[in-house]
Every structure is written in C-alpha cells, then in structure tokens.
Design a protein around this motif. Sequence first.
Motif, mmCIF file in Angstrom:
data_model
loop_
_atom_site.group_PDB
_atom_site.id
_atom_site.type_symbol
_atom_site.label_atom_id
_atom_site.label_comp_id
_atom_site.label_asym_id
_atom_site.label_seq_id
_atom_site.Cartn_x
_atom_site.Cartn_y
_atom_site.Cartn_z
ATOM 1 N N CYS A 23 0.824 -1.216 0.000
ATOM 2 C CA CYS A 23 0.000 0.000 0.000
ATOM 3 C C CYS A 23 0.861 1.270 0.000
ATOM 4 C CB CYS A 23 -0.914 0.015 1.221
ATOM 5 S SG CYS A 23 -2.052 -1.376 1.291
ATOM 6 N N PHE A 25 0.228 4.075 1.317
ATOM 7 C CA PHE A 25 0.168 4.805 2.587
ATOM 8 C C PHE A 25 0.733 4.003 3.759
ATOM 9 C CE2 PHE A 25 -3.775 2.542 1.835
ATOM 10 C CZ PHE A 25 -3.866 1.779 2.983
ATOM 11 N N CYS A 26 1.246 2.801 3.514
ATOM 12 C CA CYS A 26 1.656 1.920 4.618
ATOM 13 C C CYS A 26 2.728 2.562 5.487
ATOM 14 C CB CYS A 26 2.166 0.586 4.074
ATOM 15 S SG CYS A 26 2.584 -0.598 5.373
ATOM 16 N N SER A 125 -9.027 -3.231 6.362
ATOM 17 C CA SER A 125 -8.683 -2.014 5.630
ATOM 18 C C SER A 125 -9.356 -2.049 4.263
ATOM 19 C CB SER A 125 -7.164 -1.905 5.462
ATOM 20 O OG SER A 125 -6.537 -1.816 6.712
ATOM 21 N N ASN A 127 -10.194 1.126 2.231
ATOM 22 C CA ASN A 127 -9.282 2.094 1.613
ATOM 23 C C ASN A 127 -9.579 2.527 0.187
ATOM 24 O OD1 ASN A 127 -7.744 2.419 3.938
ATOM 25 N ND2 ASN A 127 -6.591 0.555 3.478
ATOM 26 N N SER A 167 -12.290 -0.031 7.605
ATOM 27 C CA SER A 167 -11.633 1.244 7.879
ATOM 28 C C SER A 167 -11.047 1.817 6.597
ATOM 29 C CB SER A 167 -10.527 1.066 8.926
ATOM 30 O OG SER A 167 -9.441 0.327 8.395
ATOM 31 N N VAL A 169 -8.352 5.346 5.388
ATOM 32 C CA VAL A 169 -7.409 6.351 5.871
ATOM 33 C C VAL A 169 -7.948 7.740 5.539
ATOM 34 C CG1 VAL A 169 -5.017 7.150 5.756
ATOM 35 C CG2 VAL A 169 -5.514 4.725 5.530
ATOM 36 N N ASP A 170 -7.743 8.682 6.450
ATOM 37 C CA ASP A 170 -8.356 10.003 6.320
ATOM 38 C C ASP A 170 -7.791 10.873 5.198
ATOM 39 O OD1 ASP A 170 -5.899 10.649 7.431
ATOM 40 O OD2 ASP A 170 -6.716 11.604 9.223
ATOM 41 N N ARG A 194 -9.745 6.277 9.856
ATOM 42 C CA ARG A 194 -8.590 6.304 10.741
ATOM 43 C C ARG A 194 -7.558 7.312 10.249
ATOM 44 N NH1 ARG A 194 -7.535 1.898 7.393
ATOM 45 N NH2 ARG A 194 -5.347 1.618 6.821
ATOM 46 N N GLU A 195 -6.815 7.845 11.185
ATOM 47 C CA GLU A 195 -5.788 8.831 10.868
ATOM 48 C C GLU A 195 -4.583 8.151 10.241
ATOM 49 O OE1 GLU A 195 -3.020 12.146 13.208
ATOM 50 O OE2 GLU A 195 -4.472 10.955 14.312
ATOM 51 N N MET A 196 -4.055 8.744 9.176
ATOM 52 C CA MET A 196 -2.842 8.207 8.574
ATOM 53 C C MET A 196 -1.673 8.451 9.521
ATOM 54 S SD MET A 196 -1.223 8.791 4.824
ATOM 55 C CE MET A 196 0.345 8.090 4.376
#
Length: 198
Positions: A23, A25-26, A125, A127, A167, A169-170, A194-196
């Motif tokens: 991902c 954003f991981c 997740s 996403n 969930s 990521v914001d 959820r917040e990154m």
Amino acid sequence: MTITYRLGDSLYVNMTNRCSNRCDFCIRNYGDGIGGSGDLWLDREPTVDETVQDILKNVSGCKELVFCGYGEPLMRLDDVIAVIKAVKPKIGIPVRINTNGQADLIHGRQTAKELAGLVDTVSISLNAPNAKEYEALCHSDYGEKAFDAILKYAADCKKYIPNVVFSVVDVMDKEDIEKCRKIAEDIGVIFRVREMIK
C-alpha cells in the motif's frame, strides 16, 4: 526481535513482515516502527511459543490484544489461531485482528469461521470504493480481484465475529470516504475513518 509492543492501552502482536499488499500509505514506507515500539522488522518470524510467552509477559494492564505489526497477520492464520487459543483464557481481554481482508485468497479457502469464538473484532482495511482504485493504491498480489474478496470476507466475518469494521485512511477525498461508508452500510459492518500514521 519485537514481537509485542504497546500503543495506548492495547498490546499489539507483530508475527510477520509478509503482506499480500504494498500500500502507498503503509507505515512501513516511513520508518522502522511506531510510537515506542522499537524496530518492527523481523529477522525471522517468531514461533507460536515465543509469541505466547511474549504476550503473557507484556499484557498486564492492557485492555485489548491486537494482531497488527509490520505485515499481514493472517498470512500466518493457523499460528495466529494457535496463539489466541493459548492466551485468551489467561488474559481475559478482547482480541482484535487488523487485516487487509485477503485471508481467503492467501489460503485458498473460506477462513472467517476459523476465528469464531476466538476473535472479538476484525478490522479490515477497505481504503477504496472500487476494485480499480483499490489496486492503484494497495498493489495487491491478487490484482483487482482482491477488492471483491475483501467485501465477501467482511460479509463472512459478520456471521462469526461480534464486531466487523471496515476502515479507511483520512487522506482519501470525502466523496470516496462516503462511497466506502455506503459499502460498509450495505454489508452491515461498522465504518471507521482512521488517521494516517507517519
């Protein structure tokens, strides 16, 4: 080797660095750990016994046990189940698994039922609102078919696990977040933004 680490009042379990996603954003793209976890990159995967002993040594005062490290915990589904069976009667706190929802693809079978009676929450997740965007963001080993498999996995989990969460990521745009919320509502699972973490 960091097997368990604390975040807030939860004890997190780091059993593997393997993952079927890569991902964008991981958190793994930004460093070697989170908070005061220490280095979460493993030289080798801990055994079931090592994991059990580490949990029992460090769980005091925690309110939840969470399988979530620097990899997809359900890559080691059978071992995760063995660990939970060994520790749950002794620790008396809820168990959560944070997952990419691809366990059925990874293991070639329907797996949700195997977690029945062991896991209190599965957080998946999502996403992205569709297969094309999911693949562009998460780069699954299974390509675009991962997305539909995740939706099916969530629906299956709902039959066996008390709390099932999708969930996102914001950093997603608001329109896509609302599309994901609708997917969660249609399946009948909880939705969380959820917040990154960097």
